[in-house]
Enzyme design. Structure first.
Site, PDB file in Angstrom:
ATOM      1  N   ASP A   1       2.777  -7.216  36.149  1.00  0.00           N
ATOM      2  CA  ASP A   1       3.622  -6.575  37.154  1.00  0.00           C
ATOM      3  C   ASP A   1       5.067  -6.479  36.671  1.00  0.00           C
ATOM      4  OD1 ASP A   1       1.369  -6.528  38.818  1.00  0.00           O
ATOM      5  OD2 ASP A   1       1.871  -8.475  39.679  1.00  0.00           O
TER       6      ASP A   1
ATOM      7  N   GLY B   1       1.818 -10.760  45.329  1.00  0.00           N
ATOM      8  CA  GLY B   1       1.124  -9.488  45.529  1.00  0.00           C
ATOM      9  C   GLY B   1       1.568  -8.534  44.446  1.00  0.00           C
TER      10      GLY B   1
ATOM     11  N   GLY C   1      -1.187  -8.298  26.310  1.00  0.00           N
ATOM     12  CA  GLY C   1      -0.623  -9.646  26.327  1.00  0.00           C
ATOM     13  C   GLY C   1       0.301  -9.910  25.160  1.00  0.00           C
TER      14      GLY C   1
ATOM     15  N   ALA D   1       2.917 -11.354  34.720  1.00  0.00           N
ATOM     16  CA  ALA D   1       3.514 -10.691  33.558  1.00  0.00           C
ATOM     17  C   ALA D   1       3.240  -9.194  33.553  1.00  0.00           C
ATOM     18  CB  ALA D   1       2.983 -11.330  32.273  1.00  0.00           C
TER      19      ALA D   1
ATOM     20  N   LYS E   1      -0.044  -9.402  22.122  1.00  0.00           N
ATOM     21  CA  LYS E   1      -0.037  -8.385  21.075  1.00  0.00           C
ATOM     22  C   LYS E   1       0.906  -7.231  21.394  1.00  0.00           C
ATOM     23  CE  LYS E   1      -4.816  -9.337  19.698  1.00  0.00           C
ATOM     24  NZ  LYS E   1      -6.187  -8.787  19.563  1.00  0.00           N
ATOM     25  N   GLY E   2       1.429  -7.216  22.607  1.00  0.00           N
ATOM     26  CA  GLY E   2       2.366  -6.155  22.965  1.00  0.00           C
ATOM     27  C   GLY E   2       1.723  -5.048  23.769  1.00  0.00           C
ATOM     28  N   ALA E   3       2.270  -3.839  23.648  1.00  0.00           N
ATOM     29  CA  ALA E   3       1.806  -2.711  24.450  1.00  0.00           C
ATOM     30  C   ALA E   3       1.956  -1.419  23.675  1.00  0.00           C
ATOM     31  CB  ALA E   3       2.601  -2.639  25.754  1.00  0.00           C
TER      32      ALA E   3
END
Length: 310
Positions: A252, A32, A222, A250, A224-226
């Site tokens: 979460d 969840g 994903g 990933a 490519k990062g954030a």
């Protein structure tokens, strides 16, 4: 004081390492989005609580027991005698593809009410409330509960984070725009690039959200990062180089790391660092939450790959 309160549905999960139609062994666990985040925060040393409803059945007891074992406060879990605990199935039609099927329509989790969520908020007095776009998609009562608890939190000075977490199997993008009702009360938004239009019609949705009161817009991509966008500018962190075993959970894990660093009062770049590290831990093993790091684990990613700690 509780550090983080989150609401939502947790299900029993079944996993097979091949197409489920072939039978064979299955692994039983729980899954969840919101409880994944709560587990992530608890492992990082925070006081986290989860509000949700499960069936008065053995799957429901498994969820309660697992969350308790992970240090998540479950005092606001409701056991329903009228509804069942939902479950989610994961199988692998190919070695690098995971297929997901939900069995949750009419489940106890969809009966979440405003009264129980707001009561938990008032009792827990959390520093941060975390919600996702999954819960409002479950039912009308769950949608109203999400809106009411977010409003109550903002009115009480509690920071609110929203992970858009769009699920096409639960509702359409046109239906999901009701999440815009939450925006005036939210401090931090987490979204992938293709989810931003759910929250804004603007040509530049990130700028539009920042101009309309959101303090942080965190966009994940994903491998490519954030990117973290605030009024002070934009920061980027690449994904850490790891061998991906299972990407489920990933997002979460990333959120749990980011919120942990937020609660610790760290800077935006440090928040991204902890978030990407938590995400990297998650994808290196099978399961939504099983490989989430503890605070002591966070430094392990600084060692070269293949290191043996003796």
């Amino acid at each position: 004081m509780t550090d983080l309160l989150t609401i939502g549905e947790t299900m029993v999960s079944l996993r097979t390492a091949r197409p489920m139609r072939l039978g064979g062994d299955a692994h039983l666990s729980i899954a969840g989005s919101e409880s994944n985040v709560a587990i992530g925060l608890a492992r990082l040393g925070h006081q986290a609580a989860w509000v949700g409803a499960v069936g008065d059945d053995e799957p429901g007891r498994l969820i309660q027991r697992t969350l308790r074992a992970e240090g998540v406060d479950t005092r606001w879990v409701r056991f329903s005698e009228e509804s069942f605990t939902g479950f989610i199935a994961f199988d692998q039609p190919s070695h690098d593809i995971t297929r997901v099927s939900y069995h949750r329509r009419g489940s106890a989790g969809s009966t979440l009410t405003s009264e129980e969520c707001v009561a938990a908020l008032q009792a827990a007095t959390p520093r941060l409330l975390h919600v996702t776009g999954i819960t409002p998609a479950l039912s009308d009562s769950a949608r109203i509960a999400t809106l009411d608890v977010v409003r109550a939190a903002a009115e009480s000075g509690v920071l609110v984070s929203l992970d858009v977490n769009y699920r096409a199997r639960l509702w359409s993008r046109a239906e999901a725009v009701v999440l815009r009702e939450l925006v005036p009360h939210v401090h931090t938004v987490f979204a992938s690039d293709d989810e931003l239009d759910i929250l804004s019609d603007g040509a530049e949705p990130v700028r539009d959200l920042l101009d309309n009161g959101i303090a942080e817009v965190v966009v994940t991509a994903g491998g490519k990062g954030a990117w973290s966008h605030t009024a002070d500018g934009t920061l980027h962190r690449p994904a850490l180089p790891v061998t991906v075993v299972d990407s489920i959970g990933a997002g979460d894990a990333f959120v749990s790391g980011y919120l942990s660093a937020t609660l610790d009062g760290l800077s935006p770049d440090q928040r991204l660092d902890r978030a990407t590290t938590s995400g990297a831990f998650c994808v290196t093993a099978t399961g939504d939450w099983e490989s989430l790091p503890t605070r002591e684990d966070l430094t392990l990613r600084t060692h070269p790959r293949g290191t043996a700690l003796r």
